[in-house]
Design a protein around this motif. Structure first.
Motif, PDB file in Angstrom:
ATOM      1  N   VAL A   1      46.576  49.380  34.980  1.00 30.10           N
ATOM      2  CA  VAL A   1      46.328  48.777  36.132  1.00 30.10           C
ATOM      3  C   VAL A   1      45.061  48.011  35.822  1.00 30.10           C
ATOM      4  O   VAL A   1      44.055  48.836  36.100  1.00 30.10           O
ATOM      5  CB  VAL A   1      46.338  49.458  37.495  1.00 30.10           C
ATOM      6  CG1 VAL A   1      46.067  48.513  38.652  1.00 30.10           C
ATOM      7  CG2 VAL A   1      48.079  50.001  37.739  1.00 30.10           C
ATOM      8  N   THR A   2      44.988  46.598  35.771  1.00 32.51           N
ATOM      9  CA  THR A   2      43.618  46.055  35.495  1.00 32.51           C
ATOM     10  C   THR A   2      43.232  45.081  36.477  1.00 32.51           C
ATOM     11  O   THR A   2      42.259  44.467  36.489  1.00 32.51           O
ATOM     12  CB  THR A   2      43.666  45.602  34.181  1.00 32.51           C
ATOM     13  OG1 THR A   2      44.807  44.591  34.044  1.00 32.51           O
ATOM     14  CG2 THR A   2      43.625  46.532  32.954  1.00 32.51           C
ATOM     15  N   SER A   3      44.313  44.671  37.434  1.00 31.39           N
ATOM     16  CA  SER A   3      44.008  43.599  38.138  1.00 31.39           C
ATOM     17  C   SER A   3      44.648  43.772  39.772  1.00 31.39           C
ATOM     18  O   SER A   3      45.518  44.831  39.695  1.00 31.39           O
ATOM     19  CB  SER A   3      45.002  42.468  37.682  1.00 31.39           C
ATOM     20  OG  SER A   3      45.104  41.324  38.736  1.00 31.39           O
ATOM     21  N   TYR A   4      43.977  43.270  40.603  1.00 33.91           N
ATOM     22  CA  TYR A   4      44.327  43.458  41.982  1.00 33.91           C
ATOM     23  C   TYR A   4      45.509  43.009  42.280  1.00 33.91           C
ATOM     24  O   TYR A   4      46.070  43.278  43.170  1.00 33.91           O
ATOM     25  CB  TYR A   4      43.370  42.541  43.005  1.00 33.91           C
ATOM     26  CG  TYR A   4      43.463  40.980  42.817  1.00 33.91           C
ATOM     27  CD1 TYR A   4      44.253  40.281  43.899  1.00 33.91           C
ATOM     28  CD2 TYR A   4      42.790  40.151  41.827  1.00 33.91           C
ATOM     29  CE1 TYR A   4      44.358  39.207  43.727  1.00 33.91           C
ATOM     30  CE2 TYR A   4      43.251  38.794  41.805  1.00 33.91           C
ATOM     31  CZ  TYR A   4      43.836  38.074  42.650  1.00 33.91           C
ATOM     32  OH  TYR A   4      44.042  36.896  42.818  1.00 33.91           O
ATOM     33  N   LYS A   5      46.064  41.811  41.278  1.00 31.76           N
ATOM     34  CA  LYS A   5      47.308  41.560  41.529  1.00 31.76           C
ATOM     35  C   LYS A   5      48.576  42.656  41.438  1.00 31.76           C
ATOM     36  O   LYS A   5      49.716  42.477  41.874  1.00 31.76           O
ATOM     37  CB  LYS A   5      47.883  40.360  40.596  1.00 31.76           C
ATOM     38  CG  LYS A   5      47.179  39.183  40.947  1.00 31.76           C
ATOM     39  CD  LYS A   5      47.313  38.160  39.661  1.00 31.76           C
ATOM     40  CE  LYS A   5      46.323  36.957  39.787  1.00 31.76           C
ATOM     41  NZ  LYS A   5      46.568  36.215  38.768  1.00 31.76           N
ATOM     42  N   GLN A   6      48.305  43.619  40.715  1.00 27.94           N
ATOM     43  CA  GLN A   6      49.232  44.757  40.657  1.00 27.94           C
ATOM     44  C   GLN A   6      48.824  45.841  41.633  1.00 27.94           C
ATOM     45  O   GLN A   6      49.817  46.701  41.925  1.00 27.94           O
ATOM     46  CB  GLN A   6      48.901  45.606  39.238  1.00 27.94           C
ATOM     47  CG  GLN A   6      49.098  44.931  38.347  1.00 27.94           C
ATOM     48  CD  GLN A   6      48.368  45.376  36.877  1.00 27.94           C
ATOM     49  OE1 GLN A   6      47.368  45.164  36.581  1.00 27.94           O
ATOM     50  NE2 GLN A   6      49.352  46.070  36.118  1.00 27.94           N
ATOM     51  N   LEU A   7      48.150  45.589  42.750  1.00 28.07           N
ATOM     52  CA  LEU A   7      47.986  46.400  43.895  1.00 28.07           C
ATOM     53  C   LEU A   7      48.344  45.883  45.079  1.00 28.07           C
ATOM     54  O   LEU A   7      48.534  44.661  45.147  1.00 28.07           O
ATOM     55  CB  LEU A   7      46.556  46.878  43.984  1.00 28.07           C
ATOM     56  CG  LEU A   7      45.862  47.564  42.823  1.00 28.07           C
ATOM     57  CD1 LEU A   7      44.482  47.819  42.897  1.00 28.07           C
ATOM     58  CD2 LEU A   7      46.725  48.709  42.380  1.00 28.07           C
TER      59      LEU A   7
END
Length: 572
Positions: free
Chosen positions: A122-128
């Motif tokens: 998980v590297t991006s806020y888009k995955q959260l």
RNA sequence: CGGGGCGUGGCGCAGUUUGGCUAGCGCGUCGGCUUUGGGAGCCGAAGGUCGCCGGUUCGAGUCCGGCCGCCCCGACCA
């Protein structure tokens, strides 16, 4: 399922070491067997119950949007060193080395594993946001296992972890879990109290415990009789008393009195002939920042968790005997705030402010001081909330309420963790502006196996267990009293098959046992509903149905029995 | 780890104080007969390194020493 092809080894008497109802009944009923202290096997019947509970947990977690995954039991030392918990986690995890000498522990919890796992991909806020969970066996090297399934060394736990970009997101994830927990325990027929709690070695804030009330619980909780305040005793707040008027004519100076051998409050009260509430206890602690003397009224107990929290000293420890002797210049048992080593910081419980002319240790072996007053005879660094709450205390939240205590079993615990683990384990993601930020975590545990004990504690009578239908190993047991009668066998088989087709979880007791044995076993095992087929069925064409919970019964014709069973199950 | 208790067929227990012959009882198990709507009766049978190791003794379930395990209270603890 036919009992003749199943395995339910019931015991007429409970093993001697079983002390509490849930342990006695789960063992007598053929649900569990111990292998070692705090280590249990689940027999087929017990495993069905475990699976039922697990499924309810799973359904509600999934409904709340959490994703199930499965992590290892064995966890390498290096991972725990990154979070700084290898040497500090209490109780100490069970550790071992593999043949090449690499060190592992048997996971007591999974913050480290999940954080490093999620951080990898998980590297991006888009995955959260993301919430994941597992249902996994945990290991805790308990100093003392006890109470059957309540406190064990190996147990099944559901642990969930939420990952968000910020506190608002965390608050929302936490809310979802909170609501899911309420539904889970309700579906399992548990009566619970939700209380404020201490985060312990997990580290966290806004922690809430879900407590199944039971006299055999290990925890004490305090509730207010007039508002919604509820807290675990370990962190229940105490309201500072109204400031008392200082009477005129305080003692001008402390008077030293000889108290040979009186090292306890009890001994001092007897020797001086006064109540313990005229005494002040002085307890010495060491912290990373130096020594602290904590003062509480003689009849109160100091709460170390509260002291550690208010001093922000997680490493707080009782001073050793040698340290006490060095700081007081006396044997242990005569410590007091007057004239103590000036390296010692002195803090007092709020109640001390309302006291005057009290008794303290003299920092001299076999001596105490009477007529001591704060400000005149010694200086105080702070008044804090330090004592254990007690039954009847004023509610810390509302004006008129009083606290009362209840015993309870902790079955769920939810925490907001923040960024402690994501900072330590590189759980960084990019936010909208391209900045690297640590994810904000929450963690949420449920003691799945412990829930079974809690359910039995809350739902049994002198004859046996009374399972809520949702978690019962079978919903209905059909007692075939005369398995030698072909006609009755046909009826019993028919009812069994019909119920099974209707989706009812049914067990047919077709053993060649006497009626009494079957009745007793059925009540011990605790099936919610019982159907009896015997000679009366032959005579009248009727089947007797009875609810385990309240004994409500009904007699119905053979051909309508299945429908009535389904109807009666509705309310269970 | 401190205090207390316990360890004898699958389960519950007696026997240990005061050493003595083939270690008992209830339940359960197996076989037979009878019984059959609330843990049946009779007859027969199987099943025990008395937690382990060492010692004392002519002789140890019993006495002594050490160890292990289990339970309770405390300390500790999601």
């Amino acid at each position: 399922m036919r009992l003749s092809e199943f395995y339910i080894p019931t015991l007429r008497e409970a093993p001697g070491e079983a002390q509490i109802p849930s342990d006695k009944l789960l063992r007598r009923g053929g649900f569990i067997r111990p292998l070692a202290a705090g280590v249990f096997s689940y027999l087929p019947l017990g495993y069905i119950v475990l699976d039922r509970v697990e499924q309810i947990v799973r359904e509600e977690m999934n409904a709340a949007g959490a994703l199930e995954l499965f992590m290892p039991v064995m966890q390498p030392r290096e991972l725990w060193e990154r979070s700084g918990r290898w040497d500090t986690f209490e109780p100490q995890p069970i550790r071992f080395k593999d043949r090449s000498g690499r060190e592992f522990c048997m996971g007591p919890t999974h913050e480290e594993v999940i954080t490093s796992l999620i951080a990898e991909d998980v590297t991006s806020y888009k995955q959260l946001p993301m919430t994941v969970y597992q249902i996994q066996t945990k290991f805790r090297d308990e100093l003392r296992a006890r109470g059957g399934l309540i406190r064990v060394k190996e147990f099944l736990m559901k642990d969930a972890y939420s990952f968000d970009m910020d506190r608002d997101g965390l608050d929302q994830s936490y809310e979802k879990m909170y609501d899911a927990y309420v539904r889970i325990f309700e579906r399992c027929g548990l009566s619970t109290e939700i209380v404020r709690a201490d985060a312990g070695s997990m580290g966290g804030f806004d922690t809430r415990e879900f407590m199944a009330t039971s006299e055999n619980g290990e925890d004490t909780i305090y509730k207010c009789d007039s508002c919604d305040y509820a807290s675990n005793a370990e962190c229940a707040a105490c309201r500072a008393p109204e400031p008392a008027e200082q009477p005129a004519g305080l003692a001008t100076a402390p008077e030293i009195v000889s108290t040979p051998g009186a090292k306890s409050i009890e001994a001092v009260t007897q020797l001086l002939g006064m109540n313990a509430d005229r005494l002040v206890k002085t307890l010495l602690y060491s912290t990373a920042d130096g020594f602290v003397a904590a003062l509480v009224r003689g009849d109160r107990d100091l709460n170390e968790a509260k002291l550690a929290t208010s001093l922000q000293a997680p490493d707080l420890q009782m001073a050793t005997d040698a340290q006490v002797e060095e700081l007081t210049g006396a044997e242990v048992g005569y410590a007091g705030p007057v004239g103590i080593d000036d390296r010692v910081r002195i803090v007092a419980d709020h109640e001390i402010a309302a006291m005057h002319d009290f008794v303290v240790g003299a920092n001299r072996t076999d001596a105490h001081l009477m007529g001591v007053n704060v400000g005149k005879d010694f200086q105080l660094d702070d008044y804090l909330d330090l004592r254990n709450a007690e039954d009847g205390d004023a509610c810390p939240q509302c004006a008129q309420g009083k606290l009362y205590g209840l015993r309870a079993i902790e079955i769920g615990h939810i925490f907001k963790l923040g960024t402690r683990y994501t900072e330590a384990l590189d759980g960084l993601v990019q936010d909208e502006s391209g900045q690297q930020r640590p994810m904000v975590m929450g963690c949420y545990g449920i003691g799945v196996s412990r829930m079974i004990a809690a359910i039995v504690e809350q739902s049994h009578d002198e004859r046996g267990i009374i399972w809520p239908r949702s978690v019962a190993p079978f919903e209905v047991v059909v007692l075939l009293l005369d398995p030698h009668e072909d006609e009755l066998c046909r009826i019993a088989d028919g009812l069994h098959d019909q119920l099974q087709e209707m989706g009812v979880r049914v067990l047919l007791d077709d053993r060649p046992e006497r009626a009494g044995v079957k009745f007793h076993d059925a009540e011990l095992v605790g099936y919610p509903l019982r159907a009896v087929i015997g000679k009366r069925t032959k005579e009248t064409g009727q089947i007797e149905l009875q609810r385990r919970r309240d004994g409500v019964d009904d007699t119905v014709n053979v051909d309508t029995a299945a429908d009535t069973v389904v109807e009666m199950l509705q309310d269970l």
